[in-house]
Design an enzyme around this catalytic site. Structure first.
Site, PDB file in Angstrom:
ATOM      1  N   GLU A  45       0.878  -1.156   0.143  1.00 39.47           N
ATOM      2  CA  GLU A  45      -0.116   0.144  -0.045  1.00 39.47           C
ATOM      3  C   GLU A  45       0.849   1.339   0.018  1.00 39.47           C
ATOM      4  O   GLU A  45       0.453   2.078   0.655  1.00 39.47           O
ATOM      5  CB  GLU A  45      -0.994  -0.060   1.029  1.00 39.47           C
ATOM      6  CG  GLU A  45      -1.935  -1.248   1.115  1.00 39.47           C
ATOM      7  CD  GLU A  45      -2.874  -1.101   2.116  1.00 39.47           C
ATOM      8  OE1 GLU A  45      -2.762  -0.465   3.373  1.00 39.47           O
ATOM      9  OE2 GLU A  45      -4.166  -1.618   1.945  1.00 39.47           O
ATOM     10  N   GLU A  75     -12.583  -2.176  12.216  1.00 45.89           N
ATOM     11  CA  GLU A  75     -12.397  -1.516  10.905  1.00 45.89           C
ATOM     12  C   GLU A  75     -13.513  -2.227  10.200  1.00 45.89           C
ATOM     13  O   GLU A  75     -14.365  -1.093   9.244  1.00 45.89           O
ATOM     14  CB  GLU A  75     -11.099  -1.732  10.138  1.00 45.89           C
ATOM     15  CG  GLU A  75     -11.040  -1.381   8.844  1.00 45.89           C
ATOM     16  CD  GLU A  75      -9.869  -1.421   7.913  1.00 45.89           C
ATOM     17  OE1 GLU A  75      -8.812  -1.951   8.629  1.00 45.89           O
ATOM     18  OE2 GLU A  75      -9.756  -1.242   6.764  1.00 45.89           O
ATOM     19  N   ASP A 134      -8.415  -9.245   4.017  1.00 44.56           N
ATOM     20  CA  ASP A 134      -8.074  -8.105   4.815  1.00 44.56           C
ATOM     21  C   ASP A 134      -9.272  -8.127   5.884  1.00 44.56           C
ATOM     22  O   ASP A 134     -10.249  -7.292   5.958  1.00 44.56           O
ATOM     23  CB  ASP A 134      -8.184  -6.745   3.983  1.00 44.56           C
ATOM     24  CG  ASP A 134      -7.787  -5.698   4.830  1.00 44.56           C
ATOM     25  OD1 ASP A 134      -7.062  -5.992   6.044  1.00 44.56           O
ATOM     26  OD2 ASP A 134      -7.871  -4.535   4.556  1.00 44.56           O
TER      27      ASP A 134
HETATM   28  O1  GCW Z   1      -7.033  -3.125   6.484  1.00 47.63           O
HETATM   29  C1  GCW Z   1      -6.148  -2.237   5.617  1.00 47.63           C
HETATM   30  C2  GCW Z   1      -6.586  -0.851   6.326  1.00 47.63           C
HETATM   31  C3  GCW Z   1      -5.331  -0.029   6.285  1.00 47.63           C
HETATM   32  C4  GCW Z   1      -4.101  -0.815   6.959  1.00 47.63           C
HETATM   33  C5  GCW Z   1      -3.778  -1.942   6.127  1.00 47.63           C
HETATM   34  C6  GCW Z   1      -2.805  -2.629   6.557  1.00 47.63           C
HETATM   35  C7  GCW Z   1      -2.416   0.440   8.447  1.00 47.63           C
HETATM   36  O2  GCW Z   1      -7.563  -0.537   5.476  1.00 47.63           O
HETATM   37  O3  GCW Z   1      -5.715   1.298   6.935  1.00 47.63           O
HETATM   38  O4  GCW Z   1      -3.054   0.308   6.995  1.00 47.63           O
HETATM   39  O5  GCW Z   1      -4.871  -2.587   6.024  1.00 47.63           O
HETATM   40  O6  GCW Z   1      -3.092  -3.682   7.453  1.00 47.63           O
HETATM   41  O7  GCW Z   1      -1.568  -2.409   6.550  1.00 47.63           O
END
Ligand code: GCW
Length: 650
Positions: free
Chosen positions: A244, A345, A317
């Site tokens: 990311e 989240e 995720d």
């Molecule tokens: O779940 C996603 C989130 C991001 C997060 C990323 C990760 C810290 O939306 O906000 O960043 O994963 O785990 O690195």
């Protein structure tokens, strides 16, 4: 003990590391003296090696208890275990003993706290760490926080976000980190830091962060030496690399293993560890669910011994339900830790009750706990009064710690421990009310799955903040695999992502028997069906109903379950603190309305593709699809929507 509605702060002024009153031993003595279930004697016997530093034996003797341990942390955990047994009425009887050692030595809370006080995906206020006041002023809340970690069995805290600012390694910040470490040490909680892989460039002014460059390696060595001078028991680094947009070794043509090993060598002479995350999905044509495996599995055996590869529990995720990540078990020559997400989240932020132990228990029923060396949980802690915002979300913090201590514990057992310790008045409730609360907790995650993403649906959230449904979402310029349509693939033929051998073949990454089980539409567990298959709308489910009817009933069941949770909580009203009661009651109301929102949005949207009517036993929608599609929440990734905001947009 901390009882909700009766908070207690423990004072902490800046101690020196050598101060005998700031050791786990001193803490254990204080806690033992405050124990209300009888006299407690502490015995530190360094020869009891089989207990390690953290294990303990509790013996019931002469009308009191003796806690024996080979290390100071063991004494502390023993006293907290006594308290747990007292609250749930399971103290040992005269002549009996309880012996425990932790299953994992790494039991770590990962904070996604930024240095400006915000928390990525944090819904309990701002960061606990007051960087601007440190190191001179040390908040008493650090001690309170550390105590709650120790009570749950957590022994490590990564203080800052994995999307890491290089500033955290600046000397001015390291002295602040040292002050926090001093405040956590009396509770046997070690400090770790997330580091930015490009720190040698961004902080050190070097031209490169290439792990093969000697100056880069030297820079990290010097940085580690500096850290250990300040914090002799520093735990190590957590790294999000080439994920990311974060920098990493691949930017310099090196592998994850080469990057991790370079850091590992800088830490190894101090006994520190590198925890290297496997959450990667570089832009490629491969199904996102396959990408971490494709990148990491070939590196098995190439990591130094003080590197631990940290893998999210599921392949995508932190969805309300995912199958386990196929990376588990696929890297037998590499130490691995699981990363769970405690902060919600994807499960309604701090508005929804979702007790997560059943999710983690499910994970451990598929992944052999002994194949891992540790567990990490992304923290749900912030600086609001009760630290987790939703009062019952504290149970998730606790449950994570307990499962990291012993992954064989059941969710029920954890609830039976948590409720009496944390709800003042619990002991006075009639059995039926207590049973109701236990069931409310234990069913809550499945309720969320039902009203959000049943039958294996996933990632159909609103863009960005991930609160609420948006299966129709389109965002110009966004990566396809950030958008719901990539995942649900609804069309006139059916619903779901074909990951069978005929589709993306993600099932091919699983060992038997899972490969065959997941890969066969007729045998795939129905709670993961749409994760692995594109299923015709009129497919016959095991119940005999069509996929469409079953989907509708799942959403309905989710709504019904929340209603039942509301009733179970209402029954506790006469016994619990009024403020606590009203707080949880209000959140359950939001949850009930959100469940309806999810149900209407998803069924109206998917109904356009199925062309089928709702079955008779499913209540008709109370919104139109157009209304649902107009909802836009004005929140960032760091916020939980308020009731007023939700009322005004829906
Ligand atoms: O779940 C996603 C989130 C991001 C997060 C990323 C990760 C810290 O939306 O906000 O960043 O994963 O785990 O690195």
């Amino acid at each position: 003990m901390i009882a909700l509605g009766a908070a207690r702060a423990s004072a902490a002024s800046r101690p020196s590391a050598a101060d005998a009153s700031h050791t786990p031993f001193a803490t254990a003595q204080r806690e033992a003296a405050a124990f209300q279930g009888g006299h407690v004697e502490l015995r530190l016997d360094r020869r009891a090696k089989s207990l390690g530093q953290e294990g303990f034996v509790i013996r019931a003797l002469d009308g009191g208890y003796r806690v024996e341990a080979a290390g100071e942390p063991g004494l502390l955990y023993g006293v907290y275990a006594l308290e747990r047994h007292r609250a749930s009425g399971t103290l040992p009887k005269e002549g009996e003993k309880i012996e425990e050692t932790p299953f994992y030595s790494l039991r770590m809370l990962d904070h996604w706290d930024n240095l400006d006080g915000t928390i990525e995906r944090g819904y309990a206020g701002r960061s606990l760490w007051r960087w601007d006041e440190l190191p001179d002023s040390v908040s008493p809340r650090y001690g309170e926080y550390a105590r709650r970690n120790a009570m749950a069995g957590i022994n490590g805290a990564v203080l800052n976000n994995v999307n890491a600012s290089p500033k955290i390694l600046d000397s001015s910040y390291l002295s602040k980190v040292a002050a926090i470490a001093d405040a956590l040490r009396p509770y046997a909680v070690r400090v770790y830091l997330s580091v930015n892989f490009a720190s040698p460039i961004l902080l050190g002014g070097l031209p490169t962060a290439d792990p093969a460059d000697r100056e880069v390696a030297k820079w990290w060595k010097r940085k580690c030496d500096e850290i250990y001078r300040l914090i002799p028991d520093f735990g190590g680094f957590l790294v999000k690399a080439n994920s990311e947009g974060q920098p990493g070794p691949c930017d310099f043509g090196r592998t994850h293993a080469e990057g991790a090993n370079m850091l590992a060598r800088a830490l190894s002479r101090h006994g520190g560890k590198v925890i290297w995350r496997a959450f990667v999905y570089s832009p490629s044509d491969a199904d996102r669910a396959k990408q971490a495996y494709l990148e990491f599995q070939p590196l098995d055996g190439r990591f130094d011994s003080n590197v631990i590869v940290q893998v999210k529990n599921g392949p995508i995720d932190f969805q309300p339900r995912e199958p386990f990540s196929p990376l588990f078990g696929a890297m037998p020559a590499t130490p691995q830790a699981v990363e769970f997400q405690i902060t919600q989240e994807y499960l309604g932020h701090s508005n929804h009750l979702a007790f997560l132990a059943p999710m983690w228990e499910e994970f451990f029923s598929h992944v052999d706990p002994s194949s891992l060396t540790g567990a990490a949980g992304v923290s749900n802690v912030g600086d609001c009064a009760n630290m987790t915002s939703h009062p019952l979300a504290a149970a998730n913090w606790y449950a994570f710690g307990r499962l990291a201590w012993d992954p064989r514990l059941t969710s029920r057992r954890i609830v039976e421990e948590w409720l009496p310790m944390n709800i003042a008045g619990y002991a006075d409730m009639p059995r039926s009310v207590r049973d109701g609360l236990e069931e409310m907790m234990l069913q809550s995650r499945e309720a969320v799955v039902d009203y959000m993403m049943p039958l294996g649906l996933h990632h159909i959230f609103a863009f960005g903040h991930h609160y609420g449904p948006e299966p129709w979402c389109e965002v110009e310029g966004a990566r396809a695999d950030w958008l719901p349509k990539y995942y649900h693939r609804a069309d006139s033929a059916g619903l779901g992502f074909d990951r069978s051998a005929r589709g993306s073949d993600a099932v091919g990454q699983y060992p038997e028997p899972y490969r065959s089980l997941y890969g066969d539409m007729s045998r795939c567990p129905e709670n993961l069906l749409l994760w692995f298959h594109h299923v015709p709308w009129n497919h016959r489910m095991r119940s005999g109903s069509t996929l469409w009817d079953e989907l509708c009933r799942a959403y309905q069941r989710g709504c019904d379950r929340v209603e039942r949770m509301q009733r179970q909580w209402a029954a506790a009203k006469p016994y619990v603190d009024p403020e606590l009661f009203t707080d949880v009651e209000g959140r359950l109301m939001i949850q009930a309305r959100d469940a309806q929102w999810w149900k209407d949005a998803c069924l109206l949207y998917f109904g356009q593709f199925s062309g089928m009517p709702l079955p008779d036993d499913v209540a008709p929608p109370v919104h139109t699809l157009e209304e649902m599609m107009r909802v836009k929440l004005p929140i960032s990734n760091f916020e939980c929507p308020t009731r007023e905001m939700l009322n005004s947009v829906r």
